[in-house]
Design a protein around this motif. Structure first.
Motif, PDB file in Angstrom:
ATOM      1  N   GLN A   1       0.856  -1.190   0.000  1.00 24.10           N
ATOM      2  CA  GLN A   1       0.000   0.000   0.000  1.00 24.10           C
ATOM      3  C   GLN A   1       0.894   1.243   0.000  1.00 24.10           C
ATOM      4  O   GLN A   1       1.020   1.941   1.001  1.00 24.10           O
ATOM      5  CB  GLN A   1      -0.921   0.002   1.233  1.00 24.10           C
ATOM      6  N   PRO A   2       1.544   1.528  -1.126  1.00 21.48           N
ATOM      7  CA  PRO A   2       2.535   2.617  -1.167  1.00 21.48           C
ATOM      8  C   PRO A   2       1.941   3.994  -0.872  1.00 21.48           C
ATOM      9  O   PRO A   2       2.673   4.908  -0.477  1.00 21.48           O
ATOM     10  CB  PRO A   2       3.086   2.541  -2.600  1.00 21.48           C
ATOM     11  N   GLU A   3       0.628   4.167  -1.063  1.00 16.12           N
ATOM     12  CA  GLU A   3       0.018   5.467  -0.793  1.00 16.12           C
ATOM     13  C   GLU A   3      -0.219   5.694   0.701  1.00 16.12           C
ATOM     14  O   GLU A   3      -0.513   6.816   1.122  1.00 16.12           O
ATOM     15  CB  GLU A   3      -1.303   5.612  -1.551  1.00 16.12           C
ATOM     16  N   LEU A   4      -0.110   4.638   1.497  1.00 20.46           N
ATOM     17  CA  LEU A   4      -0.296   4.756   2.942  1.00 20.46           C
ATOM     18  C   LEU A   4       1.034   5.121   3.591  1.00 20.46           C
ATOM     19  O   LEU A   4       2.010   4.389   3.478  1.00 20.46           O
ATOM     20  CB  LEU A   4      -0.822   3.439   3.514  1.00 20.46           C
ATOM     21  N   ASP A   5       1.068   6.240   4.274  1.00 17.83           N
ATOM     22  CA  ASP A   5       2.280   6.699   4.941  1.00 17.83           C
ATOM     23  C   ASP A   5       2.428   5.966   6.280  1.00 17.83           C
ATOM     24  O   ASP A   5       1.617   6.174   7.189  1.00 17.83           O
ATOM     25  CB  ASP A   5       2.192   8.209   5.183  1.00 17.83           C
ATOM     26  N   PRO A   6       3.443   5.116   6.424  1.00 13.02           N
ATOM     27  CA  PRO A   6       3.619   4.379   7.687  1.00 13.02           C
ATOM     28  C   PRO A   6       3.776   5.286   8.894  1.00 13.02           C
ATOM     29  O   PRO A   6       3.441   4.893  10.017  1.00 13.02           O
ATOM     30  CB  PRO A   6       4.905   3.559   7.442  1.00 13.02           C
ATOM     31  N   ARG A   7       4.245   6.503   8.676  1.00 11.59           N
ATOM     32  CA  ARG A   7       4.438   7.427   9.799  1.00 11.59           C
ATOM     33  C   ARG A   7       3.118   7.787  10.460  1.00 11.59           C
ATOM     34  O   ARG A   7       3.063   8.012  11.672  1.00 11.59           O
ATOM     35  CB  ARG A   7       5.161   8.692   9.319  1.00 11.59           C
ATOM     36  N   LYS A   8       2.047   7.833   9.667  1.00 11.29           N
ATOM     37  CA  LYS A   8       0.740   8.141  10.245  1.00 11.29           C
ATOM     38  C   LYS A   8       0.288   7.023  11.182  1.00 11.29           C
ATOM     39  O   LYS A   8      -0.305   7.269  12.226  1.00 11.29           O
ATOM     40  CB  LYS A   8      -0.291   8.350   9.140  1.00 11.29           C
ATOM     41  N   VAL A   9       0.564   5.784  10.782  1.00  5.80           N
ATOM     42  CA  VAL A   9       0.203   4.645  11.617  1.00  5.80           C
ATOM     43  C   VAL A   9       1.078   4.615  12.863  1.00  5.80           C
ATOM     44  O   VAL A   9       0.604   4.323  13.965  1.00  5.80           O
ATOM     45  CB  VAL A   9       0.333   3.332  10.822  1.00  5.80           C
ATOM     46  N   LYS A  10       2.358   4.930  12.704  1.00 10.18           N
ATOM     47  CA  LYS A  10       3.263   4.967  13.857  1.00 10.18           C
ATOM     48  C   LYS A  10       2.828   6.031  14.858  1.00 10.18           C
ATOM     49  O   LYS A  10       2.939   5.839  16.071  1.00 10.18           O
ATOM     50  CB  LYS A  10       4.700   5.226  13.400  1.00 10.18           C
ATOM     51  N   ASP A  11       2.319   7.150  14.353  1.00 11.45           N
ATOM     52  CA  ASP A  11       1.811   8.183  15.249  1.00 11.45           C
ATOM     53  C   ASP A  11       0.647   7.641  16.078  1.00 11.45           C
ATOM     54  O   ASP A  11       0.549   7.891  17.284  1.00 11.45           O
ATOM     55  CB  ASP A  11       1.360   9.418  14.456  1.00 11.45           C
ATOM     56  N   LEU A  12      -0.244   6.889  15.424  1.00 18.77           N
ATOM     57  CA  LEU A  12      -1.356   6.291  16.161  1.00 18.77           C
ATOM     58  C   LEU A  12      -0.846   5.291  17.195  1.00 18.77           C
ATOM     59  O   LEU A  12      -1.401   5.168  18.288  1.00 18.77           O
ATOM     60  CB  LEU A  12      -2.318   5.594  15.196  1.00 18.77           C
ATOM     61  N   ALA A  13       0.210   4.572  16.840  1.00 16.68           N
ATOM     62  CA  ALA A  13       0.744   3.539  17.720  1.00 16.68           C
ATOM     63  C   ALA A  13       1.411   4.105  18.968  1.00 16.68           C
ATOM     64  O   ALA A  13       1.708   3.354  19.904  1.00 16.68           O
ATOM     65  CB  ALA A  13       1.728   2.648  16.956  1.00 16.68           C
ATOM     66  N   THR A  14       1.646   5.414  19.021  1.00 14.14           N
ATOM     67  CA  THR A  14       2.132   6.014  20.261  1.00 14.14           C
ATOM     68  C   THR A  14       1.028   6.073  21.310  1.00 14.14           C
ATOM     69  O   THR A  14       1.292   6.352  22.474  1.00 14.14           O
ATOM     70  CB  THR A  14       2.655   7.449  20.028  1.00 14.14           C
ATOM     71  N   LEU A  15      -0.224   5.854  20.858  1.00 13.78           N
ATOM     72  CA  LEU A  15      -1.405   5.833  21.733  1.00 13.78           C
ATOM     73  C   LEU A  15      -1.752   7.196  22.321  1.00 13.78           C
ATOM     74  O   LEU A  15      -2.493   7.271  23.299  1.00 13.78           O
ATOM     75  CB  LEU A  15      -1.230   4.813  22.866  1.00 13.78           C
ATOM     76  N   SER A  16      -1.263   8.259  21.708  1.00  7.26           N
ATOM     77  CA  SER A  16      -1.634   9.584  22.203  1.00  7.26           C
ATOM     78  C   SER A  16      -3.130   9.810  22.072  1.00  7.26           C
ATOM     79  O   SER A  16      -3.742  10.477  22.914  1.00  7.26           O
ATOM     80  CB  SER A  16      -0.863  10.674  21.450  1.00  7.26           C
ATOM     81  N   PHE A  17      -3.740   9.233  21.028  1.00  3.79           N
ATOM     82  CA  PHE A  17      -5.185   9.423  20.858  1.00  3.79           C
ATOM     83  C   PHE A  17      -5.963   8.664  21.932  1.00  3.79           C
ATOM     84  O   PHE A  17      -7.035   9.101  22.362  1.00  3.79           O
ATOM     85  CB  PHE A  17      -5.620   9.007  19.451  1.00  3.79           C
ATOM     86  N   VAL A  18      -5.419   7.540  22.390  1.00  5.50           N
ATOM     87  CA  VAL A  18      -6.076   6.790  23.462  1.00  5.50           C
ATOM     88  C   VAL A  18      -5.942   7.544  24.783  1.00  5.50           C
ATOM     89  O   VAL A  18      -6.895   7.655  25.556  1.00  5.50           O
ATOM     90  CB  VAL A  18      -5.486   5.368  23.584  1.00  5.50           C
ATOM     91  N   GLU A  19      -4.749   8.070  25.022  1.00  8.30           N
ATOM     92  CA  GLU A  19      -4.528   8.840  26.240  1.00  8.30           C
ATOM     93  C   GLU A  19      -5.440  10.065  26.283  1.00  8.30           C
ATOM     94  O   GLU A  19      -5.912  10.462  27.351  1.00  8.30           O
ATOM     95  CB  GLU A  19      -3.059   9.277  26.311  1.00  8.30           C
ATOM     96  N   GLY A  20      -5.708  10.642  25.108  1.00  9.69           N
ATOM     97  CA  GLY A  20      -6.573  11.813  25.037  1.00  9.69           C
ATOM     98  C   GLY A  20      -8.038  11.476  24.864  1.00  9.69           C
ATOM     99  O   GLY A  20      -8.849  12.379  24.650  1.00  9.69           O
ATOM    100  N   LYS A  21      -8.372  10.175  24.930  1.00  9.23           N
ATOM    101  CA  LYS A  21      -9.754   9.726  24.766  1.00  9.23           C
ATOM    102  C   LYS A  21     -10.353  10.222  23.451  1.00  9.23           C
ATOM    103  O   LYS A  21     -11.518  10.614  23.376  1.00  9.23           O
ATOM    104  CB  LYS A  21     -10.616  10.163  25.963  1.00  9.23           C
ATOM    105  N   ALA A  22      -9.515  10.184  22.421  1.00  9.44           N
ATOM    106  CA  ALA A  22      -9.916  10.575  21.075  1.00  9.44           C
ATOM    107  C   ALA A  22     -10.164   9.317  20.240  1.00  9.44           C
ATOM    108  O   ALA A  22     -10.112   8.191  20.756  1.00  9.44           O
ATOM    109  CB  ALA A  22      -8.846  11.460  20.440  1.00  9.44           C
ATOM    110  N   ASN A  23     -10.412   9.501  18.953  1.00  8.12           N
ATOM    111  CA  ASN A  23     -10.780   8.388  18.086  1.00  8.12           C
ATOM    112  C   ASN A  23      -9.824   8.255  16.908  1.00  8.12           C
ATOM    113  O   ASN A  23      -9.037   9.162  16.614  1.00  8.12           O
ATOM    114  CB  ASN A  23     -12.206   8.588  17.558  1.00  8.12           C
ATOM    115  N   ALA A  24      -9.913   7.120  16.219  1.00 13.41           N
ATOM    116  CA  ALA A  24      -9.154   6.888  14.996  1.00 13.41           C
ATOM    117  C   ALA A  24     -10.062   6.204  13.995  1.00 13.41           C
ATOM    118  O   ALA A  24     -10.843   5.314  14.353  1.00 13.41           O
ATOM    119  CB  ALA A  24      -7.925   6.022  15.265  1.00 13.41           C
ATOM    120  N   ALA A  25      -9.976   6.629  12.746  1.00 12.64           N
ATOM    121  CA  ALA A  25     -10.815   6.056  11.698  1.00 12.64           C
ATOM    122  C   ALA A  25      -9.941   5.609  10.540  1.00 12.64           C
ATOM    123  O   ALA A  25      -9.090   6.367  10.065  1.00 12.64           O
ATOM    124  CB  ALA A  25     -11.841   7.086  11.211  1.00 12.64           C
TER     125      ALA A  25
END
Length: 241
Positions: free
Chosen positions: A67-91
């Motif tokens: 999936q060359p159009e998918l930037d792995p850095r965006k997924v890595k950002d999610l994997a830091t779990l900052s959105f979970v810590e902030g009680k936010a969402n991911a789609a």
């Protein structure tokens, strides 16, 4: 332009594409994702058993090269779990077969390893169980199943249209979890197409408003893994024949 499309465009314009900043430590020295303490990891196996995840694939198992159009850095950002810590969402949005469920499950595994409680469901299963509970007079109790976990994974949003009563149940979950717990959802439709799923435009807008207020959105536009594997199998069979 429908209200659901307006709220979708409005949320993206005010959130800069839905991106949230990575966790303060950036997950340094932890590979994919961070952790909240060694003691919490002792419950990892139990958390996985209770999560109802369909599998335990990791982010390392995902073939980003396909999936060359998918930037792995965006997924890595999610994997830091900052959105979970902030009680936010991911789609995670995209056509069938691009690995949305794989990524959603893998992020849930990261969160579980960090000590967060996880629960996985498809949208259809969640609605079906809530409807059954409502008929039996146990709706409040059943809602806790989807409100209690730190991270609720809702898979396959948009595959089947919902009736008005079903939409109301989804609204109750999204409303009660708003800024109290994270949702990771997958959908084969863009948010502007959710009016096709939620027939009531006002309810669809209300649901989107809560989901998108604090939300990372990742679009995956690429070929299907399942089709790739199927074509490879057909090619092998043809070669043998």
């Amino acid at each position: 332009m429908r209200r659901v499309d307006l709220i979708w465009r409005s949320r993206l314009s005010t959130s800069g594409g839905g991106a949230l900043p990575p966790a303060a430590d950036g997950g340094r020295g932890r590979g994919w994702g961070g952790g909240r303490g060694v003691a919490l990891r002792l419950d990892f196996s139990q958390g996985l058993r209770q999560s109802r995840l369909p599998h335990h694939k990791t982010l390392d198992d995902y073939d980003f090269s396909f999936q060359p159009e998918l930037d792995p850095r965006k997924v890595k950002d999610l994997a830091t779990l900052s959105f979970v810590e902030g009680k936010a969402n991911a789609a995670l949005l995209g056509p069938p077969g691009v690995g949305k469920t794989h990524l959603a499950v893998a992020l849930a595994v990261v969160a579980c390893r960090a000590g967060y409680s996880i629960y996985f469901t498809t949208l259809d299963d969640m609605v079906r169980h809530l409807k059954t509970a409502e008929v039996a007079g146990r709706l409040t109790s059943k809602l806790r199943t989807y409100l209690r976990p730190s991270v609720l994974v809702v898979d396959e949003v948009g595959y089947e249209p919902l009736e008005r009563a079903e939409e109301n149940l989804v609204f109750q979950v999204s409303s009660k979890r708003y800024e109290k717990g994270s949702i990771i959802l997958t959908s084969n439709k863009t948010f502007s197409e959710w009016g096709q799923v939620f027939g009531d435009d006002i309810l669809a807008t209300a649901i989107l408003d809560r989901l998108l207020h604090h939300c990372d959105v990742i679009f995956i536009n690429g070929p299907s893994y399942r089709l790739k594997n199927r074509l490879a199998a057909i090619e092998r069979d043809t070669t043998v024949a």
